[in-house]
Write a protein that holds these residues in place. Structure first.
Motif, PDB file in Angstrom:
ATOM      1  N   GLU A 215       0.821  -1.204   0.000  1.00 22.71           N
ATOM      2  CA  GLU A 215       0.000   0.000   0.000  1.00 22.71           C
ATOM      3  C   GLU A 215       0.857   1.258   0.000  1.00 22.71           C
ATOM      4  N   ALA A 216       1.901   1.269   0.823  1.00 24.53           N
ATOM      5  CA  ALA A 216       2.776   2.442   0.901  1.00 24.53           C
ATOM      6  C   ALA A 216       3.582   2.605  -0.384  1.00 24.53           C
ATOM      7  N   ARG A 217       4.055   1.505  -0.938  1.00 21.49           N
ATOM      8  CA  ARG A 217       4.856   1.585  -2.167  1.00 21.49           C
ATOM      9  C   ARG A 217       3.994   1.963  -3.376  1.00 21.49           C
ATOM     10  N   LYS A 218       2.717   1.622  -3.306  1.00 19.53           N
ATOM     11  CA  LYS A 218       1.821   1.922  -4.421  1.00 19.53           C
ATOM     12  C   LYS A 218       1.717   3.418  -4.677  1.00 19.53           C
ATOM     13  N   THR A 219       1.602   4.211  -3.625  1.00 28.79           N
ATOM     14  CA  THR A 219       1.453   5.659  -3.794  1.00 28.79           C
ATOM     15  C   THR A 219       2.799   6.367  -3.913  1.00 28.79           C
ATOM     16  N   GLY A 220       3.837   5.804  -3.345  1.00 25.11           N
ATOM     17  CA  GLY A 220       5.157   6.430  -3.387  1.00 25.11           C
ATOM     18  C   GLY A 220       5.288   7.661  -2.512  1.00 25.11           C
ATOM     19  N   GLU A 221       4.324   7.891  -1.618  1.00 23.58           N
ATOM     20  CA  GLU A 221       4.338   9.121  -0.834  1.00 23.58           C
ATOM     21  C   GLU A 221       5.440   9.126   0.219  1.00 23.58           C
ATOM     22  N   ALA A 222       5.730   7.967   0.800  1.00 23.32           N
ATOM     23  CA  ALA A 222       6.819   7.914   1.772  1.00 23.32           C
ATOM     24  C   ALA A 222       8.162   8.144   1.092  1.00 23.32           C
ATOM     25  N   ALA A 223       8.309   7.605  -0.122  1.00 16.00           N
ATOM     26  CA  ALA A 223       9.558   7.799  -0.866  1.00 16.00           C
ATOM     27  C   ALA A 223       9.787   9.275  -1.167  1.00 16.00           C
ATOM     28  N   MET A 224       8.695  10.014  -1.407  1.00 14.69           N
ATOM     29  CA  MET A 224       8.783  11.448  -1.651  1.00 14.69           C
ATOM     30  C   MET A 224       8.807  12.247  -0.341  1.00 14.69           C
ATOM     31  N   GLY A 225       8.564  11.539   0.776  1.00 13.41           N
ATOM     32  CA  GLY A 225       8.459  12.199   2.062  1.00 13.41           C
ATOM     33  C   GLY A 225       9.642  11.935   2.961  1.00 13.41           C
ATOM     34  N   ILE A 226       9.426  11.140   4.033  1.00  9.01           N
ATOM     35  CA  ILE A 226      10.461  10.967   5.038  1.00  9.01           C
ATOM     36  C   ILE A 226      11.732  10.351   4.463  1.00  9.01           C
ATOM     37  N   ALA A 227      11.612   9.475   3.478  1.00 13.47           N
ATOM     38  CA  ALA A 227      12.814   8.876   2.890  1.00 13.47           C
ATOM     39  C   ALA A 227      13.693   9.924   2.215  1.00 13.47           C
ATOM     40  N   ARG A 228      13.076  11.000   1.792  1.00 17.46           N
ATOM     41  CA  ARG A 228      13.791  12.058   1.067  1.00 17.46           C
ATOM     42  C   ARG A 228      14.333  13.133   1.993  1.00 17.46           C
ATOM     43  N   VAL A 229      13.688  13.373   3.122  1.00 13.28           N
ATOM     44  CA  VAL A 229      14.020  14.546   3.936  1.00 13.28           C
ATOM     45  C   VAL A 229      14.468  14.197   5.349  1.00 13.28           C
ATOM     46  N   ARG A 230      14.756  12.954   5.615  1.00 12.65           N
ATOM     47  CA  ARG A 230      15.136  12.532   6.958  1.00 12.65           C
ATOM     48  C   ARG A 230      16.316  13.345   7.502  1.00 12.65           C
ATOM     49  N   ASP A 231      17.237  13.734   6.620  1.00  9.86           N
ATOM     50  CA  ASP A 231      18.416  14.467   7.085  1.00  9.86           C
ATOM     51  C   ASP A 231      18.114  15.911   7.465  1.00  9.86           C
ATOM     52  N   TRP A 232      16.861  16.344   7.374  1.00 11.21           N
ATOM     53  CA  TRP A 232      16.495  17.664   7.868  1.00 11.21           C
ATOM     54  C   TRP A 232      16.650  17.760   9.386  1.00 11.21           C
ATOM     55  N   PHE A 233      16.573  16.630  10.083  1.00  8.83           N
ATOM     56  CA  PHE A 233      16.410  16.641  11.533  1.00  8.83           C
ATOM     57  C   PHE A 233      17.670  16.117  12.223  1.00  8.83           C
ATOM     58  N   ALA A 234      18.134  16.890  13.191  1.00  4.84           N
ATOM     59  CA  ALA A 234      19.319  16.497  13.958  1.00  4.84           C
ATOM     60  C   ALA A 234      18.993  15.311  14.864  1.00  4.84           C
ATOM     61  N   ALA A 235      20.027  14.649  15.323  1.00  5.13           N
ATOM     62  CA  ALA A 235      19.843  13.454  16.141  1.00  5.13           C
ATOM     63  C   ALA A 235      19.092  13.740  17.436  1.00  5.13           C
ATOM     64  N   ASP A 236      19.210  14.955  17.966  1.00  8.85           N
ATOM     65  CA  ASP A 236      18.546  15.287  19.223  1.00  8.85           C
ATOM     66  C   ASP A 236      17.156  15.886  19.037  1.00  8.85           C
ATOM     67  N   HIS A 237      16.661  15.971  17.798  1.00 11.16           N
ATOM     68  CA  HIS A 237      15.300  16.466  17.584  1.00 11.16           C
ATOM     69  C   HIS A 237      14.313  15.405  18.052  1.00 11.16           C
ATOM     70  N   PRO A 238      13.237  15.778  18.746  1.00 12.77           N
ATOM     71  CA  PRO A 238      12.282  14.776  19.243  1.00 12.77           C
ATOM     72  C   PRO A 238      11.697  13.881  18.152  1.00 12.77           C
ATOM     73  N   TYR A 239      11.478  14.421  16.983  1.00 12.14           N
ATOM     74  CA  TYR A 239      10.957  13.620  15.870  1.00 12.14           C
ATOM     75  C   TYR A 239      11.976  12.572  15.444  1.00 12.14           C
ATOM     76  N   MET A 240      13.237  12.965  15.315  1.00 14.73           N
ATOM     77  CA  MET A 240      14.272  12.009  14.942  1.00 14.73           C
ATOM     78  C   MET A 240      14.432  10.936  16.010  1.00 14.73           C
TER      79      MET A 240
END
Length: 257
Positions: A54-79
């Motif tokens: 289901e996730a691979r069908k839309t490709g939204e994660a690939a365009m999302g967190i997989a692409r921008v994960r490096d926006w967040f430092a290791a100590d950010h609560p989201y990371m």
């Protein structure tokens, strides 16, 4: 209608916007040694497998967190939540907002989640056995329990908008929530659509709550013809510093092409 399942959209850019700021707000609330209530009206299943069909069908994660994960430092609560989820459930696992709340809050805090879809509710209970998970209409649940105990806390309203009347009824719900819980941080997520379906709703919300914090980001559609081109958060009683954190995040989004 009970057709919506977030697995098709988990980890997309709207989730990055919503979840990173949610994690930051929960981190802010837990800096004081006072218990917190966390309420979520449309919880979903809390844990998503981004390698699922289901996730691979839309490709939204690939365009999302997989692409921008490096926006967040290791100590950010989201990371911290992304790393914790990967360590616990595998590198393809993604935490929904209930999982992020469970990870970022403490044993002394209270978590109440609503999910009406039977399959999603069952998955939610399996993922978060220590949380209070109600199979009920989230809007009605919130009306029934506000103000919560403890009174200090945050409520996330994150509907699927599969019921088109939501655009008309949500301002009324929020108006009543604020009246019942005037000290609560009330966070409402909405999609920014090419159809502009959200415009009138936002005008009403801003008129009702002129001191609220509104934050929007824009991004390219995940695929050709996709109607969502941005993500918005409307926050009543925003925590101190949220505007500055959101501004840093928007700078990142503005660089997307």
């Amino acid at each position: 209608m009970l057709s919506y399942q977030h697995i098709y959209h988990a980890g997309n850019l709207a989730d990055v916007h919503k979840h990173s700021l949610l994690a930051w707000m929960l981190d802010y609330l837990t800096r004081k040694d006072k218990p917190v209530s966390y309420i979520e009206t449309h919880a979903g299943r809390a844990l998503y497998d981004l390698s699922a069909d289901e996730a691979r069908k839309t490709g939204e994660a690939a365009m999302g967190i997989a692409r921008v994960r490096d926006w967040f430092a290791a100590d950010h609560p989201y990371m911290k939540s992304l790393v914790q989820t990967a360590e616990t459930d595998g590198e393809n696992a993604y935490p929904g907002s209930p999982m992020i709340a469970t990870q970022r809050l403490r044993d002394s805090d209270h978590i109440t989640l609503a999910e009406l879809h039977p399959g999603e509710h069952n998955a939610l209970e399996l993922a978060l056995p220590t949380a209070t998970c109600r199979r009920s209409d989230g809007f009605a649940m919130a009306h029934s329990m506000l103000p919560p105990t403890p009174r200090r806390g945050l409520m996330l309203i994150d509907p699927s908008f599969e019921i088109k009347d939501d655009y008309d009824t949500i301002p009324t719900h929020i108006r009543k929530y604020v009246r019942a819980w005037n000290v609560g941080v009330i966070v409402f997520w909405y999609p920014i659509l090419t159809s502009a379906a959200h415009h009138n709703m936002l005008k009403t919300l801003q008129s009702d709550h002129p001191d609220a914090f509104r934050h929007e980001v824009r991004f390219p559609p995940a695929r050709k013809g996709h109607g969502m081109i941005g993500s918005g958060l409307f926050v009543i009683n925003p925590p101190f510093g949220l505007a500055q954190e959101a501004a840093k995040l928007k700078t990142r989004f503005d660089q997307l092409k």
